[in-house]
Design an enzyme around this catalytic site. Sequence first.
Site, PDB file in Angstrom:
ATOM      1  N   GLY A   7       0.634  -0.997  -0.064  1.00 42.39           N
ATOM      2  CA  GLY A   7       0.562   0.016  -0.037  1.00 42.39           C
ATOM      3  C   GLY A   7       0.794   1.561   0.375  1.00 42.39           C
ATOM      4  O   GLY A   7       0.261   1.938   0.385  1.00 42.39           O
ATOM      5  N   ALA A   8       2.184   1.439  -0.802  1.00 41.43           N
ATOM      6  CA  ALA A   8       3.069   2.371  -0.998  1.00 41.43           C
ATOM      7  C   ALA A   8       2.774   3.318  -2.035  1.00 41.43           C
ATOM      8  O   ALA A   8       3.549   4.358  -1.782  1.00 41.43           O
ATOM      9  CB  ALA A   8       4.213   1.602  -0.987  1.00 41.43           C
ATOM     10  N   SER A   9       1.832   3.599  -2.354  1.00 38.94           N
ATOM     11  CA  SER A   9       1.099   4.686  -3.147  1.00 38.94           C
ATOM     12  C   SER A   9       0.989   6.260  -2.806  1.00 38.94           C
ATOM     13  O   SER A   9       1.296   7.251  -3.440  1.00 38.94           O
ATOM     14  CB  SER A   9       0.969   4.019  -4.212  1.00 38.94           C
ATOM     15  OG  SER A   9      -0.917   4.318  -3.917  1.00 38.94           O
TER      16      SER A   9
ATOM     17  N   ASN B 210       0.493  -3.069   5.229  1.00 39.38           N
ATOM     18  CA  ASN B 210       0.235  -1.271   5.650  1.00 39.38           C
ATOM     19  C   ASN B 210      -0.620  -1.202   4.563  1.00 39.38           C
ATOM     20  O   ASN B 210      -2.251  -0.376   5.300  1.00 39.38           O
ATOM     21  CB  ASN B 210       1.677  -0.546   5.274  1.00 39.38           C
ATOM     22  CG  ASN B 210       0.538   1.324   4.752  1.00 39.38           C
ATOM     23  OD1 ASN B 210       0.302   1.321   5.950  1.00 39.38           O
ATOM     24  ND2 ASN B 210       0.582   1.268   3.530  1.00 39.38           N
TER      25      ASN B 210
ATOM     26  N   TYR C  92     -13.578  -3.699   9.663  1.00 40.21           N
ATOM     27  CA  TYR C  92     -12.258  -2.661  10.481  1.00 40.21           C
ATOM     28  C   TYR C  92     -11.217  -3.100  11.677  1.00 40.21           C
ATOM     29  O   TYR C  92     -10.333  -3.464  12.001  1.00 40.21           O
ATOM     30  CB  TYR C  92     -12.420  -1.193  10.289  1.00 40.21           C
ATOM     31  CG  TYR C  92     -11.360  -0.557   9.630  1.00 40.21           C
ATOM     32  CD1 TYR C  92     -10.009  -1.124   8.860  1.00 40.21           C
ATOM     33  CD2 TYR C  92     -10.843   0.544  11.136  1.00 40.21           C
ATOM     34  CE1 TYR C  92      -9.382   0.040   8.442  1.00 40.21           C
ATOM     35  CE2 TYR C  92     -10.318   0.836  11.001  1.00 40.21           C
ATOM     36  CZ  TYR C  92      -8.459   1.295   9.728  1.00 40.21           C
ATOM     37  OH  TYR C  92      -7.024   1.400   9.641  1.00 40.21           O
TER      38      TYR C  92
ATOM     39  N   LYS D 118      -8.201  -5.311  12.235  1.00 39.23           N
ATOM     40  CA  LYS D 118      -6.804  -4.512  13.204  1.00 39.23           C
ATOM     41  C   LYS D 118      -6.652  -5.378  14.325  1.00 39.23           C
ATOM     42  O   LYS D 118      -5.546  -5.664  14.690  1.00 39.23           O
ATOM     43  CB  LYS D 118      -7.501  -3.160  13.181  1.00 39.23           C
ATOM     44  CG  LYS D 118      -7.429  -2.396  12.004  1.00 39.23           C
ATOM     45  CD  LYS D 118      -6.150  -2.827  11.005  1.00 39.23           C
ATOM     46  CE  LYS D 118      -6.256  -1.820   9.761  1.00 39.23           C
ATOM     47  NZ  LYS D 118      -5.173  -1.822   9.128  1.00 39.23           N
TER      48      LYS D 118
END
Length: 245
Positions: free
Chosen positions: A11-13, A88, A153, A157
């Site tokens: 999820g690095a963008s 991430n 969610y 988590k």
Amino acid sequence: MPKGKVAIVTGASRGIGRSIALALAANGARIVAVDVSLEGTEAMVAEIREKGGEAVAVQGNVTVSADVERMIDSAVESFGRVDILVNNAGITRDALLLRMKDEEWDAVLNVNLKGAFLCSRAAAKVMSKQRYGRIINIASVVGQMGNSGQANYCASKAGLMGLTKSNARELARRNVTVNAVAPGFIATDMTEALPEKVKQELLVQIPLERLGTADDIANAVLFLASEQSGYITGQVIGVNGGMYM
Ligand code: NAP
């Protein structure tokens, strides 16, 4: 600091993942940036290279085993090893319990929890052989506190924190540490979508009286990725402005 280490960030963008990748690169790590959208990831990788760092972009979905294998292969082919994995990638599909659709539950559990499991399993194979690794999972304060409208969610988590502790116990003998960072409310696209009223209600719950920044999270990840954190494993570090103690 993680100088010369090879770090995969999912999820690095954009958002927190982007800040984590840039911070690791600024401290000398070689980056494998993974995201479903290639365009943003390539732009981020170009930014690292312009500053003299080393990075490759991989288009991949963390819920797809073949993509995850490709991500590991790419790290090994490009840089010879995998030292750091930052799980991430994450999504929200908010709805009150009584209105939550099966697909909304499944989508969030798939990306946030199964994705982290698939990436951890694949990276742990390489890390175990190396007798070195750092796995860092990006959880959330709401996995600790719960939050109305986020059953999927929060469950994902909370599950991620359980996965963190279980993997920490299994991998410790291989000198692989596994920890989680639980961000509070951080100013990114994910929270930008919240109505102003909800943001104001959140702010009064934060003793430090501000939303966090993506860099606040990247700093904690940087520490957990470093040599200095070698005796820390199975922990959840809250970076939440004091919202949950
Ligand atoms: P964001 O701005 O929405 O970015 C999430 C990134 O993950 C995006 O680049 C997205 O790709 C990518 N992604 C989504 N599904 C993916 C998949 N299946 N495979 C690979 N990549 C995928 O979110 P953020 O606010 O930076 O959050 C990052 C992490 O921090 C998440 O795990 C989130 O749950 C956690 N977190 C955030 C906050 C907060 O307040 N922002 C608080 C606590 C925890 P696209 O760009 O293609 O959509």
